[in-house]
Design an enzyme around this catalytic site. Structure first.
Site, PDB file in Angstrom:
ATOM      1  N   ALA A   9      35.284  55.062  43.019  1.00 59.41           N
ATOM      2  CA  ALA A   9      36.113  55.190  44.220  1.00 59.41           C
ATOM      3  C   ALA A   9      35.402  54.763  45.498  1.00 59.41           C
ATOM      4  O   ALA A   9      36.056  54.525  46.518  1.00 59.41           O
ATOM      5  CB  ALA A   9      36.596  56.636  44.359  1.00 59.41           C
ATOM      6  N   GLU A  61      32.179  61.594  38.239  1.00 58.62           N
ATOM      7  CA  GLU A  61      33.068  61.021  37.229  1.00 58.62           C
ATOM      8  C   GLU A  61      33.169  61.905  35.988  1.00 58.62           C
ATOM      9  O   GLU A  61      34.186  61.876  35.282  1.00 58.62           O
ATOM     10  CB  GLU A  61      32.593  59.624  36.842  1.00 58.62           C
ATOM     11  CG  GLU A  61      31.187  59.564  36.286  1.00 58.62           C
ATOM     12  CD  GLU A  61      30.687  58.129  36.125  1.00 58.62           C
ATOM     13  OE1 GLU A  61      31.292  57.227  36.716  1.00 58.62           O
ATOM     14  OE2 GLU A  61      29.687  57.932  35.408  1.00 58.62           O
ATOM     15  N   LYS A  62      32.149  62.693  35.746  1.00 56.90           N
ATOM     16  CA  LYS A  62      32.165  63.572  34.579  1.00 56.90           C
ATOM     17  C   LYS A  62      33.111  64.751  34.756  1.00 56.90           C
ATOM     18  O   LYS A  62      33.347  65.513  33.803  1.00 56.90           O
ATOM     19  CB  LYS A  62      30.753  64.058  34.268  1.00 56.90           C
ATOM     20  CG  LYS A  62      29.829  62.943  33.789  1.00 56.90           C
ATOM     21  CD  LYS A  62      28.493  63.475  33.318  1.00 56.90           C
ATOM     22  CE  LYS A  62      27.617  62.340  32.769  1.00 56.90           C
ATOM     23  NZ  LYS A  62      26.304  62.831  32.307  1.00 56.90           N
ATOM     24  N   GLY A  97      41.060  47.252  35.094  1.00 52.93           N
ATOM     25  CA  GLY A  97      41.039  45.915  35.674  1.00 52.93           C
ATOM     26  C   GLY A  97      39.652  45.301  35.649  1.00 52.93           C
ATOM     27  O   GLY A  97      39.390  44.330  36.370  1.00 52.93           O
ATOM     28  N   ARG A 122      43.462  41.341  33.629  1.00 49.13           N
ATOM     29  CA  ARG A 122      42.431  40.770  34.492  1.00 49.13           C
ATOM     30  C   ARG A 122      42.931  40.604  35.911  1.00 49.13           C
ATOM     31  O   ARG A 122      42.156  40.324  36.820  1.00 49.13           O
ATOM     32  CB  ARG A 122      41.985  39.417  33.932  1.00 49.13           C
ATOM     33  CG  ARG A 122      41.231  39.524  32.614  1.00 49.13           C
ATOM     34  CD  ARG A 122      41.385  38.253  31.834  1.00 49.13           C
ATOM     35  NE  ARG A 122      40.500  38.213  30.672  1.00 49.13           N
ATOM     36  CZ  ARG A 122      40.672  37.384  29.664  1.00 49.13           C
ATOM     37  NH1 ARG A 122      41.678  36.541  29.671  1.00 49.13           N
ATOM     38  NH2 ARG A 122      39.843  37.390  28.643  1.00 49.13           N
ATOM     39  N   HIS A 154      36.599  32.567  44.815  1.00 43.94           N
ATOM     40  CA  HIS A 154      36.465  33.979  45.178  1.00 43.94           C
ATOM     41  C   HIS A 154      35.310  34.159  46.159  1.00 43.94           C
ATOM     42  O   HIS A 154      34.517  33.239  46.382  1.00 43.94           O
ATOM     43  CB  HIS A 154      36.198  34.850  43.937  1.00 43.94           C
ATOM     44  CG  HIS A 154      37.413  35.109  43.110  1.00 43.94           C
ATOM     45  ND1 HIS A 154      37.838  34.229  42.130  1.00 43.94           N
ATOM     46  CD2 HIS A 154      38.308  36.140  43.095  1.00 43.94           C
ATOM     47  CE1 HIS A 154      38.928  34.707  41.550  1.00 43.94           C
ATOM     48  NE2 HIS A 154      39.230  35.867  42.126  1.00 43.94           N
ATOM     49  N   HIS A 155      35.192  35.358  46.681  1.00 45.86           N
ATOM     50  CA  HIS A 155      34.106  35.723  47.594  1.00 45.86           C
ATOM     51  C   HIS A 155      32.749  35.606  46.914  1.00 45.86           C
ATOM     52  O   HIS A 155      32.647  35.603  45.680  1.00 45.86           O
ATOM     53  CB  HIS A 155      34.322  37.149  48.117  1.00 45.86           C
ATOM     54  CG  HIS A 155      34.509  38.154  47.005  1.00 45.86           C
ATOM     55  ND1 HIS A 155      33.456  38.781  46.378  1.00 45.86           N
ATOM     56  CD2 HIS A 155      35.632  38.603  46.394  1.00 45.86           C
ATOM     57  CE1 HIS A 155      33.910  39.592  45.446  1.00 45.86           C
ATOM     58  NE2 HIS A 155      35.236  39.503  45.430  1.00 45.86           N
ATOM     59  N   LYS A 158      31.405  38.061  43.927  1.00 45.73           N
ATOM     60  CA  LYS A 158      31.977  38.148  42.579  1.00 45.73           C
ATOM     61  C   LYS A 158      30.957  37.667  41.556  1.00 45.73           C
ATOM     62  O   LYS A 158      30.353  36.600  41.705  1.00 45.73           O
ATOM     63  CB  LYS A 158      33.271  37.332  42.469  1.00 45.73           C
ATOM     64  CG  LYS A 158      33.973  37.520  41.129  1.00 45.73           C
ATOM     65  CD  LYS A 158      35.377  36.963  41.149  1.00 45.73           C
ATOM     66  CE  LYS A 158      36.086  37.159  39.820  1.00 45.73           C
ATOM     67  NZ  LYS A 158      36.198  38.570  39.440  1.00 45.73           N
ATOM     68  N   GLY A 164      38.152  36.276  35.500  1.00 42.63           N
ATOM     69  CA  GLY A 164      38.994  36.724  34.398  1.00 42.63           C
ATOM     70  C   GLY A 164      40.409  36.202  34.525  1.00 42.63           C
ATOM     71  O   GLY A 164      41.066  35.890  33.527  1.00 42.63           O
TER      72      GLY A 164
END
Length: 266
Positions: A9, A61-62, A97, A122, A154-155, A158, A164
């Site tokens: 996040a 995250e856990k 994603g 993707r 892309h930037h 990446k 993808g």
């Protein structure tokens, strides 16, 4: 209201996913998940993502639990594998994603779909998924005497190249032509001695600045050229699509789905 958890996040895309979850009328951000050692744990999400005030704070995250309806993950492949294990344990559906997956990581994803419903794409842009259909129509309709190329930009941050999404477009074209993508994909011509084969799909890549994402499929024949292009100007485009996918997959049976399923484009 669908309760959404966002992995990673605090990342570039993770922040936008949190904002999209907060702003959707049919969803709410239930928890913003970060690595266990992250200093943001316990801090409110709003000031960090530059969004309206919210009572949601960053959490490890856990701490993912079954109170969440769907978890969204746009992190790197290694993180995704760990997050899949957590989601399976809590029986939480996922929207993924992550790009740049190896064959082994794709196998892990497919195995996980036996235990929870997963949407994997993707690219979650509605426009890109329409483009995927359009390139198939072009590949089937145009003559065999044609050259097919894919360009993407892309930037500079990446990591994977081609993107993808570019590969998704190429695979759609190969499927429409009845080709094996692995056999016809061409990523480097620097050592080629002859002319281009018309039984291949060439890829070219640009990395620079803050380009969110641009993709063009070229179908070039003698006397005419068809160009099908999609340009994204904001990551919010992808985030809104992911939240839409989360609402769709919430009550689906276990299995691996795509954005084409979400949009009913098959």
């Amino acid at each position: 209201m669908i309760k959404i958890a966002v992995f990673g996040a605090n990342g570039r895309m993770g922040k936008v996913l949190c904002e999209a979850s907060l702003s959707a009328q049919y969803a709410q951000l239930s928890t913003a998940l970060v690595r266990e050692s992250n200093v943001l744990i316990g801090q409110p999400v709003g000031p960090v993502i530059g969004c309206r005030d919210t009572e949601v704070a960053f959490a490890s995250e856990k701490s993912l639990n079954s109170d969440v309806d769907v978890a969204i993950d746009f992190t790197l492949p290694e993180g995704m594998k760990a997050h899949l294990a957590l989601a399976i344990k809590q029986r939480v559906p996922m929207v993924i994603g992550t790009t740049g997956l190896s064959d082994e990581e794709m196998s892990t994803l497919k195995d996980a779909a036996q235990y929870i419903p997963i949407v994997f794409s993707r690219n979650y842009s509605v426009g890109i998924n329409l483009l995927e259909n359009l390139v198939q129509v072009a590949a089937k309709t145009l003559s065999e005497d044609i050259d097919i190329e894919i360009f993407e930009a892309h930037h500079r941050h990446k990591i994977d190249a081609p993107s993808g999404t570019a590969l998704m477009i190429g695979e759609a074209i190969a499927k429409a032509k009845g080709w094996d993508h692995a056999e016809v994909a061409k990523f480097d011509r620097s050592q080629d001695g002859g002319e281009k084969s018309q039984q291949e799909i060439g890829y070219s890549v640009m990395r620079g600045g803050d380009i969110v994402g641009e993709h063009t499929a070229y179908f070039a024949a003698e006397g005419e050229r068809l160009e099908l292009t999609h340009k994204a100007s904001s990551r919010m485009t992808f985030a809104k699509g992911a939240v839409r996918a989360a609402a769709w997959v919430k009550d689906k049976p276990n299995g691996l789905y795509t954005m084409q399923d979400v949009l009913d484009l098959h």
